[in-house]
Design a protein around this motif. Structure first.
Motif, PDB file in Angstrom:
ATOM      1  N   GLU A  55       0.209  -1.392  -0.035  1.00 29.33           N
ATOM      2  CA  GLU A  55      -0.008  -0.157  -0.282  1.00 29.33           C
ATOM      3  C   GLU A  55       0.714   1.089  -0.228  1.00 29.33           C
ATOM      4  O   GLU A  55       0.203   2.011  -0.002  1.00 29.33           O
ATOM      5  N   THR A  56       2.079   1.314   0.961  1.00 29.40           N
ATOM      6  CA  THR A  56       2.846   2.579   1.191  1.00 29.40           C
ATOM      7  C   THR A  56       3.457   2.985  -0.516  1.00 29.40           C
ATOM      8  O   THR A  56       3.420   3.876  -1.214  1.00 29.40           O
ATOM      9  N   MET A  57       3.921   1.377  -1.595  1.00 32.34           N
ATOM     10  CA  MET A  57       4.767   1.685  -2.397  1.00 32.34           C
ATOM     11  C   MET A  57       3.459   1.829  -3.703  1.00 32.34           C
ATOM     12  O   MET A  57       4.365   3.059  -4.356  1.00 32.34           O
ATOM     13  N   ALA A  58       2.343   1.379  -3.418  1.00 33.86           N
ATOM     14  CA  ALA A  58       1.452   1.935  -4.527  1.00 33.86           C
ATOM     15  C   ALA A  58       1.503   3.287  -4.643  1.00 33.86           C
ATOM     16  O   ALA A  58       1.138   3.767  -5.306  1.00 33.86           O
ATOM     17  N   ASN A  59       1.773   4.086  -3.246  1.00 28.77           N
ATOM     18  CA  ASN A  59       1.509   5.587  -3.548  1.00 28.77           C
ATOM     19  C   ASN A  59       2.529   6.512  -4.024  1.00 28.77           C
ATOM     20  O   ASN A  59       3.123   8.008  -3.873  1.00 28.77           O
ATOM     21  N   ILE A  60       3.644   5.912  -4.579  1.00 23.59           N
ATOM     22  CA  ILE A  60       5.357   6.175  -4.712  1.00 23.59           C
ATOM     23  C   ILE A  60       4.797   7.017  -6.031  1.00 23.59           C
ATOM     24  O   ILE A  60       4.290   6.434  -7.153  1.00 23.59           O
ATOM     25  N   ASN A  61       5.220   8.495  -5.845  1.00 25.93           N
ATOM     26  CA  ASN A  61       5.056   9.441  -7.327  1.00 25.93           C
ATOM     27  C   ASN A  61       5.947   8.218  -8.695  1.00 25.93           C
ATOM     28  O   ASN A  61       7.652   7.520  -8.311  1.00 25.93           O
ATOM     29  N   ALA A  62       5.808   8.824  -9.859  1.00 20.59           N
ATOM     30  CA  ALA A  62       6.345   8.223 -11.603  1.00 20.59           C
ATOM     31  C   ALA A  62       7.548   8.513 -11.144  1.00 20.59           C
ATOM     32  O   ALA A  62       8.793   7.618 -11.351  1.00 20.59           O
ATOM     33  N   PHE A  63       7.841   9.358 -11.113  1.00 25.89           N
ATOM     34  CA  PHE A  63       9.050  10.089 -10.942  1.00 25.89           C
ATOM     35  C   PHE A  63      10.468   8.873 -10.274  1.00 25.89           C
ATOM     36  O   PHE A  63      11.330   8.236 -10.405  1.00 25.89           O
ATOM     37  N   ALA A  64       9.568   9.333  -8.557  1.00 21.72           N
ATOM     38  CA  ALA A  64      11.012   8.724  -7.488  1.00 21.72           C
ATOM     39  C   ALA A  64      10.911   6.386  -8.268  1.00 21.72           C
ATOM     40  O   ALA A  64      11.429   5.913  -7.801  1.00 21.72           O
ATOM     41  N   ASP A  65       9.442   6.449  -8.473  1.00 22.76           N
ATOM     42  CA  ASP A  65       9.732   5.021  -9.119  1.00 22.76           C
ATOM     43  C   ASP A  65      10.237   4.482 -10.035  1.00 22.76           C
ATOM     44  O   ASP A  65      10.939   3.251  -9.889  1.00 22.76           O
ATOM     45  N   ARG A  66      10.672   5.589 -10.952  1.00 26.71           N
ATOM     46  CA  ARG A  66      11.677   4.860 -11.963  1.00 26.71           C
ATOM     47  C   ARG A  66      13.160   5.479 -11.357  1.00 26.71           C
ATOM     48  O   ARG A  66      13.827   3.705 -12.195  1.00 26.71           O
ATOM     49  N   ILE A  67      13.517   5.529 -10.983  1.00 22.17           N
ATOM     50  CA  ILE A  67      14.856   6.045 -10.057  1.00 22.17           C
ATOM     51  C   ILE A  67      14.955   4.593  -9.453  1.00 22.17           C
ATOM     52  O   ILE A  67      16.446   3.944  -9.498  1.00 22.17           O
ATOM     53  N   LEU A  68      14.176   4.594  -8.581  1.00 18.11           N
ATOM     54  CA  LEU A  68      14.465   3.073  -7.710  1.00 18.11           C
ATOM     55  C   LEU A  68      14.782   1.953  -8.448  1.00 18.11           C
ATOM     56  O   LEU A  68      15.262   0.967  -8.796  1.00 18.11           O
ATOM     57  N   THR A  69      13.368   2.371  -9.820  1.00 22.40           N
ATOM     58  CA  THR A  69      13.923   0.825 -10.292  1.00 22.40           C
ATOM     59  C   THR A  69      14.925   0.294 -11.533  1.00 22.40           C
ATOM     60  O   THR A  69      15.411  -0.004 -11.556  1.00 22.40           O
ATOM     61  N   LEU A  70      15.409   2.259 -11.882  1.00 22.84           N
ATOM     62  CA  LEU A  70      17.416   1.842 -12.544  1.00 22.84           C
ATOM     63  C   LEU A  70      17.886   1.474 -11.224  1.00 22.84           C
ATOM     64  O   LEU A  70      18.943   0.815 -11.585  1.00 22.84           O
TER      65      LEU A  70
END
Length: 147
Positions: A55-70
């Protein structure tokens, strides 16, 4: 004292056969697919055992998600190349490996340098060309070869 002939043998350049752009692209595709499968398995495990974290991770913004994935992809590539001595899982399948320019095995720090070079946006496009010489090779003085 060494003879001139044996000194020349010491300094003789190693002949390396760089992997083709097509093989390198196949390596990339295999590694990306396996990375996302691993992330799916980890995500499902987290959902089963720590649902509140999902639930917490679902609320992460798209930019932060991309950085985390990289960053996670960089770690994945670094660890696999470090464990398999210059081979990612894609490279194991295609029979290629990363080596230093002199043909020697890459070190742990070089594997991490190669992995985190991939986190630079648009790095994947640096591999297109003939010869294939992407940033992770140039910045770490490495080459991917057949064999």
């Amino acid at each position: 004292m060494q003879s001139e002939n044996s000194q020349n043998e010491l300094f003789e350049e190693v002949e390396l056969t760089p992997a083709s752009t097509v093989k390198r692209f196949i390596n990339y595709l295999i590694d990306v697919i396996l990375f996302y499968i691993l992330m799916l398995v980890i995500g499902l495990s987290i959902a089963l055992f720590i649902p509140s974290l999902i639930e917490t991770m679902a609320n992460i913004n798209a930019f932060a998600d991309r950085i985390l994935t990289l960053v996670l992809f960089a770690l994945y590539m670094s660890v696999t190349e470090a464990i398999f001595k210059g081979k990612s899982l894609g490279k194991l399948i295609t029979g290629t490996r990363a080596v230093n320019l002199d043909g020697s095995e890459i070190s742990l720090s070089t594997a991490f340098g190669r992995g985190f070079s991939r986190a630079v946006p648009l790095c994947v496009f640096s591999a297109f060309g003939n010869p294939c010489n992407p940033w992770q090779d140039r910045w770490t003085d490495t080459v991917v070869i057949d064999g």
